[in-house]
Enzyme design. Sequence first.
Site, PDB file in Angstrom:
ATOM      1  N   ARG A  70     -19.223  50.627  -1.242  1.00 42.23           N
ATOM      2  CA  ARG A  70     -19.592  48.671  -1.932  1.00 42.23           C
ATOM      3  C   ARG A  70     -18.592  49.386  -2.690  1.00 42.23           C
ATOM      4  O   ARG A  70     -17.791  48.605  -4.012  1.00 42.23           O
ATOM      5  CB  ARG A  70     -19.737  48.333  -1.914  1.00 42.23           C
ATOM      6  CG  ARG A  70     -19.815  47.345  -2.589  1.00 42.23           C
ATOM      7  CD  ARG A  70     -20.893  46.456  -2.240  1.00 42.23           C
ATOM      8  NE  ARG A  70     -22.673  47.227  -1.503  1.00 42.23           N
ATOM      9  CZ  ARG A  70     -24.343  47.321  -2.504  1.00 42.23           C
ATOM     10  NH1 ARG A  70     -24.046  47.031  -3.984  1.00 42.23           N
ATOM     11  NH2 ARG A  70     -24.794  47.201  -1.813  1.00 42.23           N
ATOM     12  N   ASP A 195      -6.773  32.579 -16.404  1.00 42.99           N
ATOM     13  CA  ASP A 195      -5.995  33.458 -15.424  1.00 42.99           C
ATOM     14  C   ASP A 195      -4.367  33.451 -14.958  1.00 42.99           C
ATOM     15  O   ASP A 195      -4.187  32.837 -15.879  1.00 42.99           O
ATOM     16  CB  ASP A 195      -6.829  31.891 -14.499  1.00 42.99           C
ATOM     17  CG  ASP A 195      -5.735  31.507 -13.166  1.00 42.99           C
ATOM     18  OD1 ASP A 195      -5.006  32.571 -12.576  1.00 42.99           O
ATOM     19  OD2 ASP A 195      -6.536  31.432 -11.322  1.00 42.99           O
ATOM     20  N   LYS A 220      -1.445  35.782  -4.595  1.00 40.35           N
ATOM     21  CA  LYS A 220      -0.035  35.209  -4.628  1.00 40.35           C
ATOM     22  C   LYS A 220       1.334  36.347  -4.958  1.00 40.35           C
ATOM     23  O   LYS A 220       1.208  36.864  -3.472  1.00 40.35           O
ATOM     24  CB  LYS A 220      -0.212  34.126  -5.746  1.00 40.35           C
ATOM     25  CG  LYS A 220      -1.065  33.767  -5.666  1.00 40.35           C
ATOM     26  CD  LYS A 220      -0.835  32.210  -5.104  1.00 40.35           C
ATOM     27  CE  LYS A 220      -2.246  31.398  -4.551  1.00 40.35           C
ATOM     28  NZ  LYS A 220      -3.362  31.279  -6.056  1.00 40.35           N
TER      29      LYS A 220
HETATM   30  C1  LIG Z   1      -4.198  30.626  -5.866  1.00 38.90           C
HETATM   31  C2  LIG Z   1      -5.239  30.664  -7.073  1.00 38.90           C
HETATM   32  C3  LIG Z   1      -6.608  31.197  -7.630  1.00 38.90           C
HETATM   33  C4  LIG Z   1      -7.177  31.632  -6.323  1.00 38.90           C
HETATM   34  O1  LIG Z   1      -7.012  32.832  -5.498  1.00 38.90           O
HETATM   35  P1  LIG Z   1      -7.293  32.611  -3.987  1.00 38.90           P
HETATM   36  O2  LIG Z   1      -7.261  34.213  -3.607  1.00 38.90           O
HETATM   37  O3  LIG Z   1      -6.698  31.314  -2.807  1.00 38.90           O
HETATM   38  O4  LIG Z   1      -8.421  32.458  -4.263  1.00 38.90           O
HETATM   39  C5  LIG Z   1      -6.596  31.519  -9.096  1.00 38.90           C
HETATM   40  N1  LIG Z   1      -5.853  31.051  -9.990  1.00 38.90           N
HETATM   41  C6  LIG Z   1      -4.572  30.896  -9.718  1.00 38.90           C
HETATM   42  C7  LIG Z   1      -4.169  29.784 -10.638  1.00 38.90           C
HETATM   43  C8  LIG Z   1      -3.887  30.468  -8.264  1.00 38.90           C
HETATM   44  O5  LIG Z   1      -2.617  29.921  -7.905  1.00 38.90           O
END
Ligand SMILES: *Cc1c(COP(=O)(O)O)cnc(C)c1O
Length: 407
Positions: A70, A195, A220
């Site tokens: 883990r 983020d 992404k």
């Molecule tokens: C897609 C996305 C997320 C979440 O990511 P996942 O891997 O789909 O959970 C968070 N913040 C932004 C800006 C995103 O585009």
Amino acid sequence: MLIWYYLRYLPMEINMKKETQIVCLGRNKKWTKGVVNPPVVRASTMLFDTMEDMRFAGKNKNNGEMYYGRRGGPTHFAFQEAIAELEGGAGTALYPSGTAAISSALMSFLKAGDHLLMLDNAYEPTRALCDTLLAGFGIETTYYDPLIGAGISELIQPNTKVLFLESPGSITMEIQDVPTLSRIAHENNLIVMLDNTWASPINSRPFEMGVDISIQAATKYIVGHSDVMMGTATANTKYWPTLREHSYLLGQCTSPDDVYLASRGLRTLGVRMAQHEKNALAVANWLATRPEVDHLRHPAFETCPGHEFFKRDFSGSNGLFSFVLKEGNLKSVTALVENMDYFKMGFSWGGFESLILGVFGIDKIRTVTQWDKSKPLIRLHVGLENVDDLIADLEAGFERMNKALSK
Ligand SMILES: *Cc1c(COP(=O)(O)O)cnc(C)c1O
């Protein structure tokens, strides 16, 4: 001579440019055994021959020694090191999705009675997390205008613990004044979380702008091929031990196969981003000439709110942006987005392929900023296809849309 003697021991990445870092980072021989990309090591259990070996692993479990599955193994350590250095932080924790990275970062530092400042245009699941789980834990959220800048100080309460940023924000793409927001947050002892998915680890320097924890939906651009879900959260020295231990207690871990794919994706991040940026700018420039388009929400264009902060704080853009139509309705937007040859309808972004979304109901997921719902918004992810094909695709879509509007 003496200086060369000491220079040998400086980290080699000290003068590396991002493109070079992408290629060289996370290739420590201790984990790769000399293989170019870190191999997949699948493990839950490590076997120790002696008590002393077990103790040593326990003491060094945060120091690149394998202890228990883990906590990760060599495949994870190599990737974590690469992301931490690219983002510019002290350490990186891995999660099974970007959403898990966001929820774990927040839950690692918030407790009942605390107050959270969240931008109004946050990624929608982030908002939903605040309104449901966090509210249920007794954590209160105040939403703020992403362009509030120094005005954030008026929203800080004695129990405010975290300021959460996302720049540009989801869908409507407002770019935030991250250095000003971070400075004011720190004057009030808040933790600043960002983020940073849109910038990826290569187009901004979050820690130099005062961010304490930088989050990536690696799903992404890092993975880049629309086939793995993953998240990362990178913290500075002050917050890394708590983020690491609390994420561990939340049971957050990732499969080494997925981490391998993310490592592999990372190696081409620089060239992919450059091409996404080039293609998206060509598409956006074409859209700017179209009579149907009210304005672009592309950070590199003046019509995007907060454009001045994009120019100051980012070293490039990518394939993701939005544009607002002068008029339209569900029927006309449907005519546009359906039957496209290359811009396919689907969530997420950051893969090699083009995507299109007609976004409705923005006014319903905002509480402190206004959105004019009479003008439909279209979000594009511009992929790596030939840009002339992409423009022809949109041109045909606009024709269908105009026909639906004139009926
Ligand atoms: C897609 C996305 C997320 C979440 O990511 P996942 O891997 O789909 O959970 C968070 N913040 C932004 C800006 C995103 O585009």
